[in-house]
Write an enzyme that holds these catalytic residues in place. Structure first.
Site, PDB file in Angstrom:
ATOM      1  N   LEU A 177       0.822  -1.207   0.000  1.00 29.31           N
ATOM      2  CA  LEU A 177       0.000   0.000   0.000  1.00 29.31           C
ATOM      3  C   LEU A 177       0.855   1.255   0.000  1.00 29.31           C
ATOM      4  CD1 LEU A 177      -2.541  -1.162   2.744  1.00 29.31           C
ATOM      5  CD2 LEU A 177      -2.869  -1.233   0.271  1.00 29.31           C
ATOM      6  N   GLY A 209       8.256   3.548   2.603  1.00 27.29           N
ATOM      7  CA  GLY A 209       9.110   4.649   2.996  1.00 27.29           C
ATOM      8  C   GLY A 209      10.557   4.209   2.968  1.00 27.29           C
ATOM      9  N   ALA A 210      11.427   4.956   3.631  1.00 28.29           N
ATOM     10  CA  ALA A 210      12.857   4.683   3.590  1.00 28.29           C
ATOM     11  C   ALA A 210      13.205   3.386   4.318  1.00 28.29           C
ATOM     12  CB  ALA A 210      13.621   5.848   4.198  1.00 28.29           C
ATOM     13  N   PHE A 211      12.493   3.099   5.407  1.00 25.55           N
ATOM     14  CA  PHE A 211      12.870   1.921   6.201  1.00 25.55           C
ATOM     15  C   PHE A 211      11.729   0.952   6.455  1.00 25.55           C
ATOM     16  CE2 PHE A 211      11.365   4.870   9.412  1.00 25.55           C
ATOM     17  CZ  PHE A 211      10.703   4.056  10.313  1.00 25.55           C
ATOM     18  N   ALA A 212      10.521   1.292   5.981  1.00 25.46           N
ATOM     19  CA  ALA A 212       9.379   0.416   6.218  1.00 25.46           C
ATOM     20  C   ALA A 212       8.404   0.463   5.048  1.00 25.46           C
ATOM     21  CB  ALA A 212       8.660   0.819   7.502  1.00 25.46           C
ATOM     22  N   ASP A 270       4.403  16.487   9.365  1.00 22.05           N
ATOM     23  CA  ASP A 270       4.418  16.070   7.959  1.00 22.05           C
ATOM     24  C   ASP A 270       3.005  16.117   7.373  1.00 22.05           C
ATOM     25  OD1 ASP A 270       5.553  15.315   5.572  1.00 22.05           O
ATOM     26  OD2 ASP A 270       6.083  13.281   6.199  1.00 22.05           O
TER      27      ASP A 270
HETATM   28  N1  ADE Z   1      -1.166   3.235   2.730  1.00 17.70           N
HETATM   29  C1  ADE Z   1      -0.501   3.493   3.857  1.00 17.70           C
HETATM   30  N2  ADE Z   1      -1.277   3.212   4.904  1.00 17.70           N
HETATM   31  C2  ADE Z   1      -2.471   2.768   4.427  1.00 17.70           C
HETATM   32  C3  ADE Z   1      -3.689   2.342   5.017  1.00 17.70           C
HETATM   33  N3  ADE Z   1      -3.838   2.331   6.326  1.00 17.70           N
HETATM   34  N4  ADE Z   1      -4.708   1.984   4.215  1.00 17.70           N
HETATM   35  C4  ADE Z   1      -4.549   2.044   2.897  1.00 17.70           C
HETATM   36  N5  ADE Z   1      -3.440   2.436   2.278  1.00 17.70           N
HETATM   37  C5  ADE Z   1      -2.401   2.786   3.042  1.00 17.70           C
END
Ligand code: ADE
Length: 324
Positions: free
Chosen positions: A33, A36-39, A187
């Site tokens: 979904l 990021g940089a580390f997750a 952010d």
């Molecule tokens: N992308 C990042 N977090 C999400 C979430 N909780 N539901 C859907 N897309 C996402």
């Protein structure tokens, strides 16, 4: 879980109500979904007894999920190359979200798994994904009023001005909640707003969020959201709820341009001089004058001259009323 003894000396075990059993969680690594940089965040299914029945502060939220069926969730997990600092950051984000409490316009914590070596953060699944992508995808559909709606358009795929204003109100409502609890998000941007299957806008990504009046922020190689940052954040690395207000003004610009990149011709390193010279983002074509006025106030040079999130929410509500 914690071991302790009650008043009669009996040994009791206090369980962390947020701690989920990993065997009830299926992570679908084919459905990424976000990352990021580390997750990365993956879609998941959480089976069994509904954790929200126990965790929910708000019963309406609990009713969204069913006991003993597969519940759709989003799971944040570390990349394989993540180090101990990254692991500590994710554990901090989990600890922070436990203190957050339920709010309809915030992406809520469902639970976590911290008993394994790599922690997992489990949050609500938001079916329409992030607002920036959605805005860009529906650029062509933006119409200034309901009359322009094409008859064949499925209602959820037409973002009329009213929907944009409604998103703006919902996001300000989530930020009223955060600022009232002395949380600085740091952010605030369209990419960090998620939309549920019912098109409810929710603030997400609490990786940078801090509990404080003022946060001084220095990075260890992390990326800073330069074009969403207030003058004092660029100059002194000073973050308050008023720097979130500035970023919210930039988010409104993203909303009314259907996802334009702000200041696209300005180099990030030139931003603070550019702003100190008095330059600001221009009024987007479709942006109502009242909303542009509000954006300009969010970008007042002196933080104390900017409106509070309560004032912002009130202004949008008043504008929605007169324009309905
Ligand atoms: N992308 C990042 N977090 C999400 C979430 N909780 N539901 C859907 N897309 C996402």
């Amino acid at each position: 879980s914690n071991d302790y003894r009650d008043m009669s000396g009996k040994r009791k075990i206090e369980y962390d109500r947020w701690e989920m059993n990993a065997k009830n969680l299926v992570i679908n690594e084919n459905e990424k979904l976000g990352s990021g940089a580390f997750a990365s965040v993956f879609k998941g299914n959480l089976k069994g007894k509904n954790p929200l029945i126990e965790n929910a502060v708000n019963i309406n939220f609990a009713l969204e999920m069913n006991e003993n069926i597969e519940n759709e969730v989003a799971v944040k997990m570390l990349h394989a190359h993540a180090d101990d600092d990254n692991r500590a950051d994710l554990l901090n984000e989990i600890a922070f979200m436990k203190t957050l409490g339920y709010h309809p316009h915030v992406v809520n914590l469902i639970g976590c798994v911290t008993s394994l070596y790599d922690p997992l953060l489990i949050v609500e699944y938001c079916a329409y994904g992030d607002m920036l992508k959605l805005l860009r995808k529906h650029r062509e559909d933006l119409i200034p009023s309901e009359e322009g709606k094409k008859p064949d358009d499925p209602p959820e795929f037409v973002l009329a001005m009213r929907e944009l204003l409604s998103f703006a109100w919902q996001i300000s409502d989530g930020l009223v909640y955060l600022s009232s609890r002395n949380f600085i998000h740091r952010d605030v941007a369209a990419r960090n707003v998620l939309l549920t299957k019912r098109m409810v806008a929710k603030i997400s990504d609490f990786g940078l969020c801090r509990y404080s009046e003022v946060a001084l922020y220095t990075t260890k190689g992390g990326k800073l959201p330069i074009k969403w940052m207030a003058i004092e954040a660029l100059k002194q690395a000073e973050f308050t709820s008023k720097t979130d207000v500035w970023a919210y003004g930039v988010l409104l610009y993203e909303l009314f341009t259907m996802g334009d990149t702000p200041y696209h011709s300005i180099q990030p390193t030139d931003m603070s001089d550019y702003l100190l010279a008095g330059n600001r983002l221009e009024q987007p074509n479709l942006c109502p004058d009242e909303m542009y006025e509000l954006m300009r106030e969010c970008w007042a040079e002196r933080p104390e001259q900017r409106p509070t999130f309560e004032q912002i929410r009130q202004r949008i509500a008043a504008f929605l009323d007169v324009s309905s």
